[in-house]
Motif scaffolding. Structure first.
Motif, PDB file in Angstrom:
ATOM      1  N   SER A   1       0.733  -1.185  -0.043  1.00 34.16           N
ATOM      2  CA  SER A   1      -0.216   0.042  -0.062  1.00 34.16           C
ATOM      3  C   SER A   1       0.938   1.318   0.147  1.00 34.16           C
ATOM      4  CB  SER A   1      -0.953   0.076   1.081  1.00 34.16           C
ATOM      5  OG  SER A   1      -1.680  -1.290   1.124  1.00 34.16           O
ATOM      6  N   MET A   2       2.123   1.482   0.759  1.00 31.14           N
ATOM      7  CA  MET A   2       2.872   2.586   0.834  1.00 31.14           C
ATOM      8  C   MET A   2       3.604   2.758  -0.609  1.00 31.14           C
ATOM      9  SD  MET A   2       4.486   1.789   4.619  1.00 31.14           S
ATOM     10  CE  MET A   2       5.613   2.846   4.571  1.00 31.14           C
ATOM     11  N   VAL A   3       4.070   1.563  -1.171  1.00 34.43           N
ATOM     12  CA  VAL A   3       4.541   1.613  -2.605  1.00 34.43           C
ATOM     13  C   VAL A   3       3.565   2.201  -3.600  1.00 34.43           C
ATOM     14  CG1 VAL A   3       5.663   0.538  -4.444  1.00 34.43           C
ATOM     15  CG2 VAL A   3       6.189  -0.302  -2.167  1.00 34.43           C
ATOM     16  N   SER A   4       2.541   1.782  -3.530  1.00 31.29           N
ATOM     17  CA  SER A   4       1.186   2.169  -4.340  1.00 31.29           C
ATOM     18  C   SER A   4       1.030   3.914  -4.021  1.00 31.29           C
ATOM     19  CB  SER A   4      -0.004   1.450  -4.057  1.00 31.29           C
ATOM     20  OG  SER A   4      -1.045   2.030  -4.923  1.00 31.29           O
ATOM     21  N   ALA A   5       1.067   4.030  -2.774  1.00 29.59           N
ATOM     22  CA  ALA A   5       0.972   5.559  -2.334  1.00 29.59           C
ATOM     23  C   ALA A   5       1.990   6.360  -2.842  1.00 29.59           C
ATOM     24  CB  ALA A   5       0.824   5.828  -0.799  1.00 29.59           C
ATOM     25  N   TYR A   6       3.272   6.045  -2.833  1.00 33.40           N
ATOM     26  CA  TYR A   6       4.569   6.684  -3.252  1.00 33.40           C
ATOM     27  C   TYR A   6       4.330   6.740  -4.798  1.00 33.40           C
ATOM     28  CZ  TYR A   6       6.303   5.226   1.334  1.00 33.40           C
ATOM     29  OH  TYR A   6       6.264   4.968   2.583  1.00 33.40           O
TER      30      TYR A   6
ATOM     31  N   CYS B   1      -5.261   6.761   7.289  1.00 32.31           N
ATOM     32  CA  CYS B   1      -3.942   7.496   6.652  1.00 32.31           C
ATOM     33  C   CYS B   1      -3.780   6.799   5.158  1.00 32.31           C
ATOM     34  CB  CYS B   1      -2.675   7.261   7.609  1.00 32.31           C
ATOM     35  SG  CYS B   1      -1.214   8.122   6.951  1.00 32.31           S
ATOM     36  N   ILE B   2      -3.818   5.617   5.021  1.00 30.23           N
ATOM     37  CA  ILE B   2      -3.081   5.244   3.860  1.00 30.23           C
ATOM     38  C   ILE B   2      -4.453   5.515   2.713  1.00 30.23           C
ATOM     39  CG2 ILE B   2      -4.434   2.830   3.860  1.00 30.23           C
ATOM     40  CD1 ILE B   2      -0.755   3.499   2.786  1.00 30.23           C
TER      41      ILE B   2
ATOM     42  N   SER C   1      10.188  12.698  -0.987  1.00 30.16           N
ATOM     43  CA  SER C   1      10.918  12.597   0.491  1.00 30.16           C
ATOM     44  C   SER C   1      10.084  12.897   1.359  1.00 30.16           C
ATOM     45  CB  SER C   1      12.026  13.499   0.326  1.00 30.16           C
ATOM     46  OG  SER C   1      11.550  15.048   0.352  1.00 30.16           O
ATOM     47  N   LEU C   2       8.880  13.630   1.202  1.00 32.98           N
ATOM     48  CA  LEU C   2       8.046  14.142   2.239  1.00 32.98           C
ATOM     49  C   LEU C   2       6.984  13.009   2.601  1.00 32.98           C
ATOM     50  CD1 LEU C   2       7.049  17.675   1.312  1.00 32.98           C
ATOM     51  CD2 LEU C   2       8.567  16.896   3.405  1.00 32.98           C
ATOM     52  N   ILE C   3       6.492  12.234   1.330  1.00 33.31           N
ATOM     53  CA  ILE C   3       5.693  11.183   1.536  1.00 33.31           C
ATOM     54  C   ILE C   3       6.218   9.731   2.148  1.00 33.31           C
ATOM     55  CG2 ILE C   3       4.050   9.704   0.130  1.00 33.31           C
ATOM     56  CD1 ILE C   3       3.076  12.401   0.113  1.00 33.31           C
ATOM     57  N   ILE C   4       7.357   9.815   1.971  1.00 34.43           N
ATOM     58  CA  ILE C   4       8.274   8.413   2.513  1.00 34.43           C
ATOM     59  C   ILE C   4       8.455   8.688   3.695  1.00 34.43           C
ATOM     60  CG2 ILE C   4      10.671   8.941   2.184  1.00 34.43           C
ATOM     61  CD1 ILE C   4      11.029   6.085   1.273  1.00 34.43           C
ATOM     62  N   SER C   5       8.588   9.906   4.380  1.00 32.24           N
ATOM     63  CA  SER C   5       9.036  10.298   5.824  1.00 32.24           C
ATOM     64  C   SER C   5       7.502  10.502   6.731  1.00 32.24           C
ATOM     65  CB  SER C   5       9.730  11.485   5.923  1.00 32.24           C
ATOM     66  OG  SER C   5       8.795  12.651   5.387  1.00 32.24           O
ATOM     67  N   ASP C   6       6.447   9.964   6.025  1.00 33.26           N
ATOM     68  CA  ASP C   6       5.209  10.050   6.836  1.00 33.26           C
ATOM     69  C   ASP C   6       5.145   9.364   7.883  1.00 33.26           C
ATOM     70  OD1 ASP C   6       2.313  10.622   6.859  1.00 33.26           O
ATOM     71  OD2 ASP C   6       1.962   8.465   6.937  1.00 33.26           O
TER      72      ASP C   6
END
Length: 420
Positions: A75-80, A156-157, A93-98
């Motif tokens: 899910s995180m990879v899809s969001a990135y 969040c996701i 960089s901002l998304i991955i540091s959530d």
């Protein structure tokens, strides 16, 4: 030291493996700390927890957490990927540091490691009665944390990677950088002298972008050799051999005693720009989001209009008067640092939108309203620049808008530029 530590923590936050690794270490430590209960006299009054009940609970956690952790990563990879394609890759960089997503992934992986290690220890008779009870309580606590984290993470996701959420994160990072720069416009250094005498130019030896400048370290070295250093390349500037980083004024000192490496190493240079001390980068990223939204493939002028409103908030924040008590004292008298250019900030924010939105009447109208709002502030430099960019935006609209009534609506909004 505080700024350096904050910058370091932000870089750590961009590493996706750090929090899961820390949680794994804590989980393993928790398994062995439960054994300490056996060294107490608690066996006399605590209930006897059977091995089967603890094993059943740990088995449920171990079998489910690995699946949930795998789903979380997907899910995180899809969001990135969504953030990079719909918004802009510069927001990655901002998304991955959530924090919420990283904490969720860390909790799931930590719970899985805890259950596996605890099962191995339990089946090998590592615990006595008190230890089993402590492990049971710890397992229930971890199970509760997992449930709460899962509920928060689902909320969040659902929003992570969406263009609105990404814009909000970029705005927050840009506003934080602007606030820090407002209170220390010269990074606590001295102002640049108008009649500056340059005895030596310090050039960069690394190709990349200046991410931060350690002004305190430059001050220490300048005091050692009795020189003055004038910074040329602010955070966000491109560095390459032949590009000046700083100027040196030696006065009565010996020019040959200057160690160039001691100066250049205080300029942290890397391949990418960072939001921390570079508010112009945040403005550029927001402008990219707006430009991409106005592309024929997406055709979403509403996002561009929202970004224009974001720019108004950021420039109002920058232009508000500051009380003398809030300004950080310029304590580095041997290091001069130029202030960021307001004209450059306007160019970063509005030029691309004015160009790409010139043929869209609603964007052109909202752009002129934004300039009118900024020109009405009690800030003479901002008013002059806002009027100039309003006129430039009108020229672009006149060359692009074909419907006369649309163009007339835009022209009516530019009348504020004629006021004294």
């Amino acid at each position: 030291m505080k700024d350096r530590f904050r910058f370091f923590l932000n870089r750590i936050g961009e590493k996706l493996w750090v929090k899961p690794f820390v949680m794994c270490v804590l989980s393993i430590a928790g398994v062995f700390l439960a054994k300490l209960a056996d060294d107490t006299e608690a066996n006399q009054f605590i209930p006897n927890i059977t091995l089967d009940s603890i094993e059943a609970l740990l088995s449920i956690i171990s079998s489910s957490m690995l699946v949930i952790a795998t789903f979380a990563v997907a899910s995180m990879v899809s969001a990135y990927a969504s953030a990079s394609s719909v918004a802009t890759p510069r927001s990655f960089s901002l998304i991955i540091s959530d924090d919420v997503s990283q904490n969720a992934l860390s909790t799931f992986i930590g719970a899985f490691i805890f259950s596996i290690v605890a099962l191995i220890a339990l089946k090998n008779g590592y615990y006595e009665q008190a230890g089993r009870f402590a492990l049971f309580v710890l397992t229930l606590l971890i199970f509760s944390v997992v449930i709460i984290t899962l509920v928060r993470w689902v909320d969040c996701i659902a929003r992570l990677g969406r263009i609105g959420e990404t814009s909000d994160k970029v705005e927050a990072a840009t506003a934080a950088a602007l606030r820090r720069l407002r209170y220390a416009p010269t990074l606590c250094g001295a102002s640049v002298e108008a009649d500056l005498v340059v005895d030596q130019v310090i050039y960069g030896n690394v190709v990349g972008y200046v991410q931060r400048i350690d002004v305190a370290a430059l001050q220490v070295y300048a005091e050692e050799v009795k020189i003055r250093i004038t910074v040329v390349a602010l955070p966000g500037a491109f560095s390459a051999p032949g590009q000046a980083l700083a100027y040196i004024t030696v006065g009565s000192s010996d020019l040959s005693s200057i160690n160039v490496d001691r100066i250049t190493r205080e300029f942290l240079i890397d391949n990418d720009r960072k939001f921390d001390e570079d508010p112009r980068f945040g403005l550029i990223v927001l402008s990219e989001i707006a430009s991409r939204a106005m592309s024929p493939a997406i055709n979403d002028p509403g996002t561009a209009i929202g970004i224009i409103g974001t720019f108004v908030r950021l420039f109002v924040l920058w232009g508000e008067p500051i009380s003398e008590g809030d300004i950080r004292i310029s304590k580095y008298n041997r290091v001069a640092v130029p202030e960021i250019s307001l004209e450059d900030m306007f160019d970063d924010a509005f030029t691309a939108i004015a160009r790409d939105g010139a043929g869209t009447v609603e964007v052109a109208i909202r752009l002129q309203k934004a300039f009118g709002s900024l020109a009405s502030m009690e800030n003479s430099p901002m008013r002059a620049i806002a009027i100039r960019y309003a006129r430039l935006a009108l020229v672009r609209a006149e060359k692009t808008l074909e419907f006369p009534e649309d163009l007339e609506r835009v022209r009516k909004l530019v009348k504020f530029t004629d006021l004294p």
